[in-house]
Structures are given as structure tokens and as C-alpha cells.
Design a protein around this motif. Structure first.
Motif, PDB file in Angstrom:
ATOM      1  N   ALA A  84       0.836  -1.208   0.000  1.00 33.95           N
ATOM      2  CA  ALA A  84       0.000   0.000   0.000  1.00 33.95           C
ATOM      3  C   ALA A  84       0.870   1.256   0.000  1.00 33.95           C
ATOM      4  O   ALA A  84       0.566   2.224  -0.701  1.00 33.95           O
ATOM      5  CB  ALA A  84      -0.930  -0.010   1.213  1.00 33.95           C
ATOM      6  N   ALA A  85       1.944   1.234   0.785  1.00 40.44           N
ATOM      7  CA  ALA A  85       2.839   2.399   0.823  1.00 40.44           C
ATOM      8  C   ALA A  85       3.495   2.617  -0.535  1.00 40.44           C
ATOM      9  O   ALA A  85       3.617   3.750  -1.010  1.00 40.44           O
ATOM     10  CB  ALA A  85       3.899   2.201   1.903  1.00 40.44           C
ATOM     11  N   ALA A  86       3.920   1.526  -1.170  1.00 35.02           N
ATOM     12  CA  ALA A  86       4.542   1.638  -2.492  1.00 35.02           C
ATOM     13  C   ALA A  86       3.541   2.170  -3.520  1.00 35.02           C
ATOM     14  O   ALA A  86       3.880   3.007  -4.368  1.00 35.02           O
ATOM     15  CB  ALA A  86       5.098   0.292  -2.927  1.00 35.02           C
TER      16      ALA A  86
ATOM     17  N   ALA B 165       3.072   5.907  -2.931  1.00 32.06           N
ATOM     18  CA  ALA B 165       4.231   6.666  -3.407  1.00 32.06           C
ATOM     19  C   ALA B 165       4.242   6.742  -4.931  1.00 32.06           C
ATOM     20  O   ALA B 165       4.517   7.801  -5.510  1.00 32.06           O
ATOM     21  CB  ALA B 165       5.517   6.021  -2.891  1.00 32.06           C
ATOM     22  N   ALA B 166       3.930   5.629  -5.590  1.00 34.25           N
ATOM     23  CA  ALA B 166       3.904   5.617  -7.055  1.00 34.25           C
ATOM     24  C   ALA B 166       2.803   6.539  -7.585  1.00 34.25           C
ATOM     25  O   ALA B 166       3.001   7.254  -8.575  1.00 34.25           O
ATOM     26  CB  ALA B 166       3.693   4.194  -7.564  1.00 34.25           C
ATOM     27  N   THR B 167       1.666   6.550  -6.912  1.00 36.86           N
ATOM     28  CA  THR B 167       0.568   7.424  -7.324  1.00 36.86           C
ATOM     29  C   THR B 167       0.955   8.889  -7.174  1.00 36.86           C
ATOM     30  O   THR B 167       0.726   9.709  -8.069  1.00 36.86           O
ATOM     31  CB  THR B 167      -0.697   7.121  -6.500  1.00 36.86           C
TER      32      THR B 167
ATOM     33  N   VAL C 194       4.489  13.969 -11.935  1.00 34.61           N
ATOM     34  CA  VAL C 194       4.990  13.884 -13.312  1.00 34.61           C
ATOM     35  C   VAL C 194       3.930  14.387 -14.294  1.00 34.61           C
ATOM     36  O   VAL C 194       4.234  15.164 -15.199  1.00 34.61           O
ATOM     37  CB  VAL C 194       5.416  12.441 -13.657  1.00 34.61           C
ATOM     38  N   VAL C 195       2.696  13.986 -14.115  1.00 30.97           N
ATOM     39  CA  VAL C 195       1.619  14.416 -15.014  1.00 30.97           C
ATOM     40  C   VAL C 195       1.423  15.916 -14.920  1.00 30.97           C
ATOM     41  O   VAL C 195       1.276  16.607 -15.934  1.00 30.97           O
ATOM     42  CB  VAL C 195       0.305  13.658 -14.702  1.00 30.97           C
ATOM     43  N   ARG C 196       1.443  16.470 -13.707  1.00 26.29           N
ATOM     44  CA  ARG C 196       1.263  17.915 -13.550  1.00 26.29           C
ATOM     45  C   ARG C 196       2.385  18.688 -14.232  1.00 26.29           C
ATOM     46  O   ARG C 196       2.163  19.720 -14.834  1.00 26.29           O
ATOM     47  CB  ARG C 196       1.206  18.295 -12.077  1.00 26.29           C
TER      48      ARG C 196
END
Length: 95
Positions: free
Chosen positions: A71-73, A76-78, A84-86
Motif C-alpha cells: 500500500a505504501a509503495a 508513493a507511485a501514485t 509527473v503528469v502535472r
């Protein structure tokens, strides 16, 4: 011919022979069946899938640790993905 010249293969052949010899000695061995075996098997078959799943989840702390790490990973990826998208959408936008 190869086995005579290859130490690794000769060692593996010796191990295989030892295992085969040990197993052949068990051919006529008998084991006393526990008196509760039949009842234990029937009880295990009667358990539902949900019960078995609950038992697995509640009895394995490593599973919970793995879920937490996963869940933590994912979080963090989200978060990284959002940044990156912003930046791609608005290159001058600070994180």
C-alpha cells in the motif's frame, strides 16, 4: 564415461543413489495412523472458502506486513505519477 571424468556429475550420481537407497528402505515401513485423522479430514473439508481465507489472513502477520508495504509503495507511485503528469501539463508548475 562422462560421470567418470566429471566430479560434479559423480557427486550428483552418488546423492541420487543414496536417496534411492533410503527410499527403497521405506517400501515396507508402516506408520500408525492418528486416531483423529478421519475427523480432522472431514472437519477440514467442511470448512468454507471464506473461513479458510479468514484463517490465512488472521494467522499470517507477514501477510499484513506485505499489504502495508504494498500500500505504501502504491501510494508513493501514485503521488509520483501525479507530480509527473502535472509537470507535463504545466511545465512551470512547482511540485
Amino acid at each position: 564415461v562422462h560421470v567418470q571424468t566429471c566430479d560434479d556429475c559423480r557427486t550428483e550420481l552418488a546423492r541420487s543413489t543414496d536417496v534411492r537407497t533410503a527410499l527403497s528402505g521405506l517400501r515396507h515401513a508402516t506408520v500408525a495412523v492418528p486416531p483423529t485423522l478421519e475427523a480432522d479430514i472431514i472437519a477440514a473439508l467442511d470448512r468454507t472458502w471464506g473461513t479458510r481465507a479468514r484463517d490465512v489472513v488472521t494467522s499470517h502477520p507477514r501477510l499484513w506486513k506485505g499489504i502495508g508495504v504494498g500500500a505504501a509503495a502504491a501510494a508513493a507511485a501514485t503521488a509520483l505519477g501525479v507530480v509527473v503528469v502535472r509537470r507535463r501539463v504545466r511545465p512551470g508548475l512547482a511540485a
